[in-house]
Design a protein around this motif. Structure first.
Motif, mmCIF file in Angstrom:
data_model
loop_
_atom_site.group_PDB
_atom_site.id
_atom_site.type_symbol
_atom_site.label_atom_id
_atom_site.label_comp_id
_atom_site.label_asym_id
_atom_site.label_seq_id
_atom_site.Cartn_x
_atom_site.Cartn_y
_atom_site.Cartn_z
ATOM 1 N N MET A 1 0.829 -1.200 0.000
ATOM 2 C CA MET A 1 0.000 0.000 0.000
ATOM 3 C C MET A 1 0.866 1.253 0.000
ATOM 4 O O MET A 1 0.601 2.199 -0.737
ATOM 5 C CB MET A 1 -0.915 0.013 1.225
ATOM 6 C CG MET A 1 -1.797 1.254 1.297
ATOM 7 S SD MET A 1 -2.636 1.443 2.875
ATOM 8 C CE MET A 1 -1.229 1.656 3.975
ATOM 9 N N LYS A 2 1.921 1.262 0.808
ATOM 10 C CA LYS A 2 2.798 2.434 0.865
ATOM 11 C C LYS A 2 3.441 2.713 -0.493
ATOM 12 O O LYS A 2 3.528 3.874 -0.907
ATOM 13 C CB LYS A 2 3.873 2.238 1.935
ATOM 14 C CG LYS A 2 3.338 2.390 3.343
ATOM 15 C CD LYS A 2 4.428 2.225 4.367
ATOM 16 C CE LYS A 2 5.432 3.324 4.227
ATOM 17 N NZ LYS A 2 6.327 3.507 5.333
ATOM 18 N N LEU A 3 3.871 1.676 -1.173
ATOM 19 C CA LEU A 3 4.468 1.873 -2.494
ATOM 20 C C LEU A 3 3.450 2.433 -3.491
ATOM 21 O O LEU A 3 3.754 3.362 -4.250
ATOM 22 C CB LEU A 3 5.042 0.554 -3.011
ATOM 23 C CG LEU A 3 6.288 0.047 -2.295
ATOM 24 C CD1 LEU A 3 6.637 -1.359 -2.777
ATOM 25 C CD2 LEU A 3 7.452 0.999 -2.509
ATOM 26 N N ARG A 4 2.249 1.860 -3.471
ATOM 27 C CA ARG A 4 1.193 2.327 -4.372
ATOM 28 C C ARG A 4 0.821 3.778 -4.072
ATOM 29 O O ARG A 4 0.712 4.604 -4.981
ATOM 30 C CB ARG A 4 -0.021 1.412 -4.224
ATOM 31 C CG ARG A 4 -1.156 1.701 -5.160
ATOM 32 C CD ARG A 4 -2.270 0.656 -5.075
ATOM 33 N NE ARG A 4 -2.451 0.006 -3.792
ATOM 34 C CZ ARG A 4 -3.144 0.512 -2.774
ATOM 35 N NH1 ARG A 4 -3.719 1.684 -2.873
ATOM 36 N NH2 ARG A 4 -3.263 -0.164 -1.636
ATOM 37 N N LEU A 5 0.665 4.089 -2.794
ATOM 38 C CA LEU A 5 0.287 5.448 -2.412
ATOM 39 C C LEU A 5 1.416 6.447 -2.650
ATOM 40 O O LEU A 5 1.145 7.608 -2.972
ATOM 41 C CB LEU A 5 -0.151 5.488 -0.946
ATOM 42 C CG LEU A 5 -1.434 4.738 -0.621
ATOM 43 C CD1 LEU A 5 -1.700 4.761 0.876
ATOM 44 C CD2 LEU A 5 -2.617 5.300 -1.399
ATOM 45 N N ALA A 6 2.648 6.010 -2.497
ATOM 46 C CA ALA A 6 3.780 6.902 -2.764
ATOM 47 C C ALA A 6 3.773 7.354 -4.222
ATOM 48 O O ALA A 6 4.073 8.508 -4.528
ATOM 49 C CB ALA A 6 5.095 6.214 -2.425
ATOM 50 N N GLU A 7 3.399 6.459 -5.093
ATOM 51 C CA GLU A 7 3.289 6.814 -6.512
ATOM 52 C C GLU A 7 2.084 7.731 -6.742
ATOM 53 O O GLU A 7 2.182 8.754 -7.424
ATOM 54 C CB GLU A 7 3.169 5.543 -7.351
ATOM 55 C CG GLU A 7 3.039 5.794 -8.837
ATOM 56 C CD GLU A 7 4.300 6.398 -9.449
ATOM 57 O OE1 GLU A 7 4.163 7.124 -10.448
ATOM 58 O OE2 GLU A 7 5.399 6.152 -8.941
ATOM 59 N N GLN A 8 0.964 7.357 -6.159
ATOM 60 C CA GLN A 8 -0.268 8.115 -6.360
ATOM 61 C C GLN A 8 -0.186 9.521 -5.775
ATOM 62 O O GLN A 8 -0.695 10.476 -6.364
ATOM 63 C CB GLN A 8 -1.434 7.366 -5.720
ATOM 64 C CG GLN A 8 -2.774 8.028 -5.896
ATOM 65 C CD GLN A 8 -3.898 7.200 -5.274
ATOM 66 O OE1 GLN A 8 -3.694 6.070 -4.841
ATOM 67 N NE2 GLN A 8 -5.067 7.777 -5.236
ATOM 68 N N TYR A 9 0.442 9.656 -4.606
ATOM 69 C CA TYR A 9 0.522 10.940 -3.901
ATOM 70 C C TYR A 9 1.942 11.484 -3.893
ATOM 71 O O TYR A 9 2.383 12.069 -2.903
ATOM 72 C CB TYR A 9 0.012 10.774 -2.465
ATOM 73 C CG TYR A 9 -1.448 10.458 -2.374
ATOM 74 C CD1 TYR A 9 -2.403 11.462 -2.471
ATOM 75 C CD2 TYR A 9 -1.893 9.150 -2.201
ATOM 76 C CE1 TYR A 9 -3.755 11.177 -2.389
ATOM 77 C CE2 TYR A 9 -3.242 8.849 -2.108
ATOM 78 C CZ TYR A 9 -4.167 9.873 -2.208
ATOM 79 O OH TYR A 9 -5.511 9.591 -2.122
ATOM 80 N N ARG A 10 2.624 11.316 -4.978
ATOM 81 C CA ARG A 10 4.029 11.692 -5.081
ATOM 82 C C ARG A 10 4.312 13.116 -4.607
ATOM 83 O O ARG A 10 5.317 13.369 -3.950
ATOM 84 C CB ARG A 10 4.495 11.532 -6.521
ATOM 85 C CG ARG A 10 5.949 11.851 -6.721
ATOM 86 C CD ARG A 10 6.348 11.691 -8.145
ATOM 87 N NE ARG A 10 5.822 10.409 -8.633
ATOM 88 C CZ ARG A 10 6.147 9.859 -9.774
ATOM 89 N NH1 ARG A 10 6.986 10.474 -10.571
ATOM 90 N NH2 ARG A 10 5.637 8.712 -10.156
ATOM 91 N N HIS A 11 3.418 14.031 -4.895
ATOM 92 C CA HIS A 11 3.632 15.439 -4.541
ATOM 93 C C HIS A 11 2.621 15.938 -3.515
ATOM 94 O O HIS A 11 2.389 17.139 -3.405
ATOM 95 C CB HIS A 11 3.568 16.306 -5.799
ATOM 96 C CG HIS A 11 4.555 15.884 -6.847
ATOM 97 N ND1 HIS A 11 5.914 16.032 -6.680
ATOM 98 C CD2 HIS A 11 4.383 15.280 -8.046
ATOM 99 C CE1 HIS A 11 6.540 15.557 -7.750
ATOM 100 N NE2 HIS A 11 5.636 15.086 -8.592
ATOM 101 N N ASP A 12 2.030 15.031 -2.770
ATOM 102 C CA ASP A 12 0.991 15.391 -1.800
ATOM 103 C C ASP A 12 1.193 14.591 -0.516
ATOM 104 O O ASP A 12 0.571 13.565 -0.301
ATOM 105 C CB ASP A 12 -0.399 15.118 -2.395
ATOM 106 C CG ASP A 12 -1.540 15.485 -1.473
ATOM 107 O OD1 ASP A 12 -1.304 16.009 -0.370
ATOM 108 O OD2 ASP A 12 -2.692 15.219 -1.865
ATOM 109 N N ARG A 13 2.076 15.087 0.343
ATOM 110 C CA ARG A 13 2.413 14.389 1.590
ATOM 111 C C ARG A 13 1.180 14.189 2.475
ATOM 112 O O ARG A 13 0.987 13.137 3.068
ATOM 113 C CB ARG A 13 3.486 15.178 2.345
ATOM 114 C CG ARG A 13 3.881 14.584 3.658
ATOM 115 C CD ARG A 13 4.663 13.321 3.443
ATOM 116 N NE ARG A 13 5.075 12.800 4.729
ATOM 117 C CZ ARG A 13 5.326 11.537 4.952
ATOM 118 N NH1 ARG A 13 5.259 10.665 3.974
ATOM 119 N NH2 ARG A 13 5.684 11.124 6.127
#
Length: 78
Positions: free
Chosen positions: A28-40
């Motif tokens: 999930m963290k990997l998927r979300l890191a891609e999805q929210y790349r510029h939105d911490r």
């Protein structure tokens, strides 16, 4: 501090006791890191439901088993 105890409880629950949850969290963290790349904030918020679900399970487990953090009266010292 309460937040610190929850963090330790979460880490213990996910990394030591439940490899399936650990792996799901990592995926999930990997998927979300891609999805929210510029939105911490979006990234953090998107992880919250999973984290709270695991925390609830860890809390229930700790109450059933008597596990505590070992810090302070409320957290393990009598």
């Amino acid at each position: 501090m309460c937040g610190e105890a929850y963090h330790r409880q979460f880490k213990f629950s996910v990394t030591d006791c439940h490899p399936e949850e650990r792996d799901a969290y990592a995926d999930m963290k990997l998927r979300l890191a891609e999805q929210y790349r510029h939105d911490r904030h979006g990234y953090t918020g998107a992880k919250s439901p999973f984290i709270w679900s695991v925390m609830q399970k860890a809390s229930e487990w700790s109450q059933l088993t008597g596990w505590s953090t070992g810090r302070g009266t409320e957290q393990g010292r009598s």
